[in-house]
Design a protein around this motif. Structure first.
Motif, short mmCIF file in Angstrom:
data_model
loop_
_atom_site.label_atom_id
_atom_site.label_comp_id
_atom_site.label_asym_id
_atom_site.label_seq_id
_atom_site.Cartn_x
_atom_site.Cartn_y
_atom_site.Cartn_z
N VAL A 38 0.85 -1.19 0.00
CA VAL A 38 0.00 0.00 0.00
C VAL A 38 0.89 1.24 0.00
O VAL A 38 1.89 1.30 0.73
CB VAL A 38 -0.93 0.03 1.24
CG1 VAL A 38 -1.74 1.32 1.27
CG2 VAL A 38 -1.85 -1.18 1.25
N PHE A 39 0.50 2.24 -0.79
CA PHE A 39 1.20 3.53 -0.79
C PHE A 39 0.16 4.64 -0.81
O PHE A 39 -0.70 4.66 -1.68
CB PHE A 39 2.13 3.67 -2.00
CG PHE A 39 3.07 4.84 -1.92
CD1 PHE A 39 4.40 4.65 -1.53
CD2 PHE A 39 2.64 6.12 -2.21
CE1 PHE A 39 5.26 5.72 -1.44
CE2 PHE A 39 3.50 7.21 -2.12
CZ PHE A 39 4.82 7.01 -1.74
N GLY A 40 0.24 5.53 0.18
CA GLY A 40 -0.64 6.70 0.19
C GLY A 40 -1.98 6.48 0.86
O GLY A 40 -2.99 7.03 0.43
N HIS A 41 -2.02 5.71 1.94
CA HIS A 41 -3.23 5.51 2.72
C HIS A 41 -2.90 5.72 4.19
O HIS A 41 -1.87 5.22 4.67
CB HIS A 41 -3.80 4.11 2.51
CG HIS A 41 -5.16 3.91 3.10
ND1 HIS A 41 -5.37 3.70 4.45
CD2 HIS A 41 -6.40 3.91 2.54
CE1 HIS A 41 -6.66 3.56 4.68
NE2 HIS A 41 -7.31 3.69 3.54
N LEU A 201 8.64 3.04 -2.85
CA LEU A 201 8.13 1.68 -2.95
C LEU A 201 8.29 1.21 -4.38
O LEU A 201 7.90 1.91 -5.32
CB LEU A 201 6.65 1.62 -2.55
CG LEU A 201 5.93 0.27 -2.73
CD1 LEU A 201 6.55 -0.79 -1.83
CD2 LEU A 201 4.44 0.42 -2.44
N ILE A 202 8.88 0.03 -4.55
CA ILE A 202 9.06 -0.56 -5.88
C ILE A 202 8.29 -1.86 -5.96
O ILE A 202 8.35 -2.70 -5.05
CB ILE A 202 10.55 -0.82 -6.19
CG1 ILE A 202 11.30 0.50 -6.44
CG2 ILE A 202 10.71 -1.74 -7.40
CD1 ILE A 202 12.77 0.32 -6.74
N GLY A 219 -8.25 5.01 -3.28
CA GLY A 219 -8.42 6.44 -3.06
C GLY A 219 -7.40 7.21 -3.89
O GLY A 219 -7.31 7.03 -5.10
N ASP A 220 -6.62 8.04 -3.22
CA ASP A 220 -5.55 8.78 -3.90
C ASP A 220 -4.23 8.00 -3.91
O ASP A 220 -3.22 8.49 -4.40
CB ASP A 220 -5.32 10.13 -3.21
CG ASP A 220 -6.52 11.05 -3.36
OD1 ASP A 220 -7.22 10.93 -4.39
OD2 ASP A 220 -6.77 11.85 -2.43
N GLY A 221 -4.27 6.79 -3.35
CA GLY A 221 -3.06 5.99 -3.26
C GLY A 221 -3.10 4.78 -4.17
O GLY A 221 -3.94 4.67 -5.08
N GLU A 252 6.91 10.31 -3.16
CA GLU A 252 6.09 11.50 -2.92
C GLU A 252 5.88 12.32 -4.19
O GLU A 252 4.95 13.13 -4.27
CB GLU A 252 6.75 12.36 -1.85
CG GLU A 252 6.80 11.67 -0.48
CD GLU A 252 7.55 12.48 0.55
OE1 GLU A 252 8.16 13.51 0.16
OE2 GLU A 252 7.53 12.10 1.73
N ASN A 253 6.70 12.12 -5.19
CA ASN A 253 6.57 12.86 -6.45
C ASN A 253 5.63 12.19 -7.44
O ASN A 253 5.37 12.72 -8.51
CB ASN A 253 7.95 13.04 -7.10
CG ASN A 253 8.89 13.85 -6.24
OD1 ASN A 253 8.48 14.85 -5.64
ND2 ASN A 253 10.14 13.41 -6.15
#
Length: 493
Positions: A38-41, A201-202, A219-221, A252-253
């Motif tokens: 998960v990224f961005g939650h 995260l890769i 969502g946004d992640g 983050e980019n």
């Protein structure tokens, strides 16, 4: 910290469990691992928990989650333990795993060393901070790379092949993304990686796509999962599969898509994912598993019809195929076999008598359904033959007058080198016995396997031998990579 690989430090945690018994009374094939990321939650660990719970069938030995807390200097928070997901993670533990990004893992190992040190994600400290790695699959050339690294000073702290990629990344003088790309290029095998640092995260798939890995929005992640059923559990929206040889980087980019492989390798997704391992509600390469298995059953009916009174499937992976066989033939489908889902993992039993009782604890024949009936029993594979013999005998003891066995795969003759726990070739009954000899061995009235062509057409695809880009090495000995058949084929998970 020094750039030397020998300075790579593994976080092993505070607890240690001895290896658990893994002698299953059913000699079924075992999938090795499942990964979820998960990224961005805001509650990445909590989401990962539910994702891993959906992937529990891919590994029941250990579970782990590592989260990164962006509000606290991108600190790693992690927990790994032996056991099922619901046993490993309490609400208190999940509350401590704060962070907006996380990777998780469920594991089943093949070669000894069933202990916490090998549970994933493997977590390291190296020159640029923290590094977490979770893998599903097997690195065929890991022994050679490991020996090379040890000769140059690397000190390995686990027996897991997954540690190889961490050392390759750590010893590189390049930035993390370039180091990961170079490391992936060194590896041969079937694997799906989730690799995480304090800020990146890769997600990466092997050049042949042997092990499944999919991507979704949350969502946004973003979320990544070994199977799409993990997305359904958390409300994520499937986007696409991670492509063979692809490396997806998120920070983050934003998100970027890259290839570390030249793209010349043929797709070769493991055929057993479609036949047995994946959950029926999952999609692999946009092919629904339940629908594919129904088509396998229908094709079996066309290739090997037999007059009978009922059709039943060995739970759980063969139910879909049994329904397809019944629909194609018009023979009624019945629940002739019931699986007890609450017996837990099976440990070594002290006597053959107790082992046989263990079979009946895990699987029962429904006497009122099969008594006096000619039964078609659908199963996904025959490994050593002992499982099929026991199940056929269960049906006969319950009063079945005939038992006709139909298998939704070709004869399993060769070991897997890409992350499936298989016996050596001389233990695979189809490698040294004819179909008729196997029929006699399992006490069936008739026995038929699905043809190679039938399997490929059932899964669905295009022209050519590898119509859907499947690895059929366990059936036809045609592996997508060079393998050393004398080497250890243990799981890298």
């Amino acid at each position: 910290m020094s750039n030397e690989v020998k300075d790579l430090q593994l976080w092993t945690g505070d607890h240690y469990n001895e290896g658990i018994g893994r002698d299953d009374i059913f000699d079924k094939l075992r999938e090795e691992c499942g990964v979820f990321g998960v990224f961005g939650h805001p509650d990445a660990a909590g989401v990962s928990y539910y994702g891993l719970h959906a992937l529990q069938h891919r590994g029941e030995e250990s579970a782990g989650i590592c989260a990164v807390d962006g509000s606290n200097n991108n600190q790693f928070n992690y927990h790994r333990e032996m056991g099922l997901v619901k046993e490993v993670f309490t609400q208190d533990i999940l509350t401590r795993l704060k962070g907006e990004r996380a990777i998780g893992h469920v594991r089943y190992s093949t070669a000894g060393e069933s202990k916490l040190a090998n549970a994933q994600p493997l977590i390291f400290k190296y020159r640029d901070g923290d590094l977490a790695v979770a893998t599903n699959g097997n690195i065929v050339n890991a022994p050679e790379i490991r020996k090379e690294l040890e000769m140059s000073g690397s000190i390995f702290q686990t027996s897991s092949d997954t540690e190889v990629i961490a050392h390759l990344i750590a010893r590189s003088s390049k930035d993390f993304v370039e180091a990961a790309r170079d490391a992936l290029r060194r590896l041969v095998g079937g694997y799906a990686f989730l690799i995480m640092t304090n800020n990146k995260l890769i997600a990466a798939s092997d050049p042949h796509g042997l092990r499944p890995l999919s991507m979704a929005t949350l969502g946004d992640g973003y979320a990544f999962s070994s199977e799409t059923c993990g997305f359904e559990a958390v409300g994520a929206e499937y986007v696409r599969d991670v492509q063979p040889g692809e490396m997806i980087v998120i920070d983050e980019n934003g998100i970027s898509y890259d290839r570390y492989d030249a793209g010349e390798s043929r797709r070769a997704t493991c055929a057993m994912e479609y036949i047995y391992f994946a959950r029926p509600d999952s999609d692999i390469n946009e092919i629904n598993i339940h629908a594919a298995r129904k088509r396998m059953g229908k094709r079996l009916a066309l290739e090997s019809f037999v007059d009978a009174d009922i059709v039943t499937g060995v739970p759980d992976s063969s139910i879909s195929a049994a329904i397809g066989y019944a629909e194609q033939t018009g023979i009624p489908y019945e629940l002739g076999l019931i699986k007890n889902k609450y017996t837990g993992r099976t440990f070594i039993q002290p006597s053959q008598e107790l082992r046989e009782k263990g079979v009946k604890m895990k699987l029962s024949a429904v006497r009122k359904v099969v008594e006096g009936k000619r039964v078609v029993m659908i199963d996904d594979s025959i490994v050593r033959g002992t499982t099929s013999l026991r199940i056929v005998n269960l049906l006969r003891e319950a009063g079945a007058t005939e038992v006709h066995v139909r298998i939704t795969s070709p004869p399993f003759k060769n070991p897997c080198y890409y992350g499936i726990d298989t016996p050596s070739r001389d233990e695979l009954i189809a490698s040294y016995r004819t179909v008729e000899e196997i029929r006699q061995q399992i006490n069936a009235d008739s026995l038929t396997f699905l043809s190679d062509e039938g399997l490929m057409e059932a899964v669905g695809g295009h022209e050519g031998k590898y119509k859907h880009g499947m690895c059929m090495g366990c059936f036809d000995n045609d592996y997508p990579t060079v393998v050393d058949e004398s080497s250890d084929k243990s799981c890298s998970c």
